[in-house]
Design a protein around this motif. Structure first.
Motif, short mmCIF file in Angstrom:
data_model
loop_
_atom_site.label_atom_id
_atom_site.label_comp_id
_atom_site.label_asym_id
_atom_site.label_seq_id
_atom_site.Cartn_x
_atom_site.Cartn_y
_atom_site.Cartn_z
N PHE A 12 0.97 -1.21 0.14
CA PHE A 12 -0.20 0.03 -0.13
C PHE A 12 0.98 1.20 -0.01
CE2 PHE A 12 -1.85 3.29 2.94
CZ PHE A 12 -2.92 3.71 2.14
N ILE A 13 1.84 1.35 0.73
CA ILE A 13 2.71 2.31 1.01
C ILE A 13 3.65 2.57 -0.26
CG2 ILE A 13 4.68 3.48 2.12
CD1 ILE A 13 3.66 2.21 4.61
N GLU A 14 3.98 1.45 -1.01
CA GLU A 14 4.90 1.68 -2.20
C GLU A 14 3.91 2.28 -3.45
OE1 GLU A 14 8.11 -0.74 -4.52
OE2 GLU A 14 6.78 -1.90 -3.59
N HIS A 15 2.70 2.05 -3.37
CA HIS A 15 1.84 2.67 -4.29
C HIS A 15 1.11 4.01 -3.87
CE1 HIS A 15 2.14 -1.51 -5.87
NE2 HIS A 15 1.88 -1.07 -6.95
N PRO A 121 18.21 8.34 -4.61
CA PRO A 121 17.29 8.59 -5.60
C PRO A 121 15.78 9.23 -5.11
CG PRO A 121 17.59 6.56 -5.68
CD PRO A 121 18.58 7.07 -4.56
N LEU A 122 15.29 10.29 -5.90
CA LEU A 122 14.06 10.77 -5.52
C LEU A 122 13.36 11.16 -6.88
CD1 LEU A 122 15.54 13.73 -3.43
CD2 LEU A 122 14.62 11.79 -2.49
N SER A 123 12.17 11.21 -6.80
CA SER A 123 11.11 11.48 -7.81
C SER A 123 9.90 12.58 -7.30
CB SER A 123 10.61 10.36 -8.53
OG SER A 123 10.18 10.37 -9.91
N TYR A 210 9.59 12.43 -3.41
CA TYR A 210 9.54 11.27 -2.65
C TYR A 210 10.69 10.24 -2.99
CZ TYR A 210 7.99 8.38 -6.55
OH TYR A 210 7.86 7.54 -7.85
N PRO A 211 11.16 9.70 -1.76
CA PRO A 211 12.15 8.79 -1.97
C PRO A 211 11.87 7.48 -2.75
CG PRO A 211 11.41 8.72 0.42
CD PRO A 211 10.50 9.95 -0.55
N ARG A 212 12.75 7.08 -3.63
CA ARG A 212 12.58 5.95 -4.44
C ARG A 212 12.89 4.65 -3.53
NH1 ARG A 212 10.02 5.46 -8.74
NH2 ARG A 212 11.48 4.26 -9.83
N MET A 400 11.24 8.50 13.12
CA MET A 400 9.90 9.17 12.69
C MET A 400 10.45 10.30 12.11
SD MET A 400 6.51 10.34 14.84
CE MET A 400 6.24 8.46 15.26
N HIS A 401 9.82 10.48 10.97
CA HIS A 401 10.05 11.62 9.78
C HIS A 401 11.43 11.47 9.04
CE1 HIS A 401 7.09 14.55 11.71
NE2 HIS A 401 6.51 13.38 11.59
N SER A 402 11.91 10.49 9.03
CA SER A 402 13.22 9.92 8.18
C SER A 402 12.48 9.60 6.77
CB SER A 402 13.79 8.86 8.99
OG SER A 402 14.73 8.50 7.94
N THR A 403 13.34 9.54 5.79
CA THR A 403 12.63 9.07 4.53
C THR A 403 12.60 7.33 4.59
OG1 THR A 403 15.00 8.96 3.75
CG2 THR A 403 13.69 11.00 3.23
#
Length: 438
Positions: A12-15, A121-123, A210-212, A400-403
């Protein structure tokens, strides 16, 4: 069971790279469970036994299941949030630098651990407003490839980097977009290309970094899960799954997932908004009850505010209270605060902890060190609009609040089990004097 539920959470989080995608994922989950989508701008016709949901701003969602025996009804509510700390791209997005460098101009959203955003990597993901003729509509966008990176300064040029670094959001945290191959307006051209549109058709954006890095299940005995945005999508998924898996004929079960918790909730779609109150009042009216009965129903209602909690850090146990501290894989956390940063009191704690005991779900209690300020959450904000008994709970996590946050593999299943029991139990609350776990 534990690993299966955790894998569902991580999928769920990945999507869900943005709050808009999270709400879309939850909507699909409800569609598959037979819930009917409502719109705030339309009239509502509801039936006893019916299942419904409504969104606001595309980033908040409230779902509810109406019981079939509502002579003396009440609401049983859970609340979580869809947003996480990130960087939002500004309207004038492109920054030209020396040598042809092209960066994106961003602004911090919420309180993040800055260093965790560097050298990975980010997007971009979020929503885009596009125009076709005289119609403007929203499109979700996730550029599903490694697109951006925020580079660190080499230690040779910053010898104090390991002695404590103070990050300047306008200087240190801007992502690199191109080394010189991209010209002016490349950012909007890319967005349009991803959507199959012309650049001039893109009329507005809410896009976030968002972090990849992919979620993972890890450890010597696979005891941990790690992922971006565990706070608070872990609770968002588990509370909605509990709603879908439950039924209470004597009440109205409600699951809320609000946006903007990380920046104070003071928006039209936040926990401090009228969204929950509006929905509850419209449900009440559509079911044909008298106005006086709404206040009676709220007085007998109960909310579980679900937002993750700080587990004891293995390297820094001194950061937590010596006794009121919690550990991963040891159960759901009930959070207390004397200054009411959390809404839990003796009554709401007793109700929830007894429900967990009956459901055979382990429970832990958390309070901040008395000499350290803690954060706040949804409960004490939403109750400013709808005053009802509320308990603040969460799942224990690190960073908490890390990527890339870490939690226990067992705890997602514990939350589903506990909240399903909460929804299935007919709570009979008489003011602050008496309650019956039906």
């Amino acid at each position: 069971m534990y690993q299966e539920t955790s894998r569902e959470v991580l999928n769920f989080i990945e999507h869900s790279p943005s709050c808009f995608h999270a709400v879309e994922q939850l909507s699909q989950m409800l569609d598959q469970a037979g819930y009917q989508r409502l719109k705030e701008c339309n009239g509502w016709t509801l039936e006893q036994g019916g299942k419904y949901y409504v969104t606001r701003n595309g980033s908040s969602i409230i779902a509810f299941h109406v019981g079939q025996q509502l002579d003396n009804y009440h609401f049983q509510i859970t609340a979580s949030h869809s947003d996480s700390p990130s960087y939002k791209v500004k309207e004038k997005a492109e920054l030209k630098g020396k040598g042809g460098y092209l960066q994106l101009n961003t602004e911090g959203y919420g309180g993040m651990i800055c260093s965790s955003w560097l050298d990975r990597p980010l997007s971009l993901a979020g929503r885009v407003l596009v125009r076709q003729g005289n119609v403007v509509e929203t499109r979700l966008l996730n550029i599903d490839r490694d697109l951006l990176l925020i580079p660190n300064v080499a230690i040779h040029m910053n010898r104090d980097v390991n002695s404590g670094m103070k990050y300047n959001q306008q200087v240190d945290m801007l992502p690199l977009f191109s080394a010189g191959e991209c010209g002016e307006n490349s950012y909007y051209e890319l967005i349009a290309q991803e959507l199959g549109m012309k650049p001039e058709d893109v009329v507005g954006c809410d896009l976030y970094l968002y972090p990849r890095v992919a979620p993972s299940l890890w450890g010597a005995k696979e005891e941990f899960i790690s992922s971006p945005r565990l706070d608070d999508l872990q609770c968002a998924y588990t509370s909605m799954k509990a709603l879908v898996d439950s039924h209470n004929p004597h009440g109205v079960n409600v699951c809320c997932c609000f946006d903007n918790e990380e920046v104070g909730s003071g928006t039209k779609q936040g926990a401090l908004s009228t969204f929950l109150r509006d929905v509850l009042q419209r449900v009440h009216a559509a079911l044909g009850h008298a106005p006086e009965d709404y206040f009676r129903a709220v007085a007998k209602s109960f909310m579980v505010s679900c937002d993750n909690a700080h587990a004891v850090h293995p390297n820094h146990p001194e950061k937590t209270d010596g006794e009121n501290c919690v550990y991963m894989n040891k159960g759901i956390v009930v959070k207390f605060s004397a200054n009411q940063k959390y809404t839990t009191d003796g009554i709401s704690a007793a109700i929830f902890m007894q429900l967990c005991k009956d459901a055979q779900v382990p429970v832990q209690t958390f309070a901040n060190r008395s000499d350290m300020a803690g954060g706040s959450t949804l409960g004490n904000l939403s109750t400013q609009q709808v005053s009802l008994h509320t308990v603040d709970v969460g799942l224990p996590q690190l960073a908490m609040h890390s990527t890339y946050e870490t939690a226990g593999v067992k705890d997602s299943a514990y939350m589903v089990q506990a909240l399903t029991a909460f929804y299935n139990t007919d709570l009979d609350i008489t003011d602050s004097d008496r309650f019956v776990l039906g």
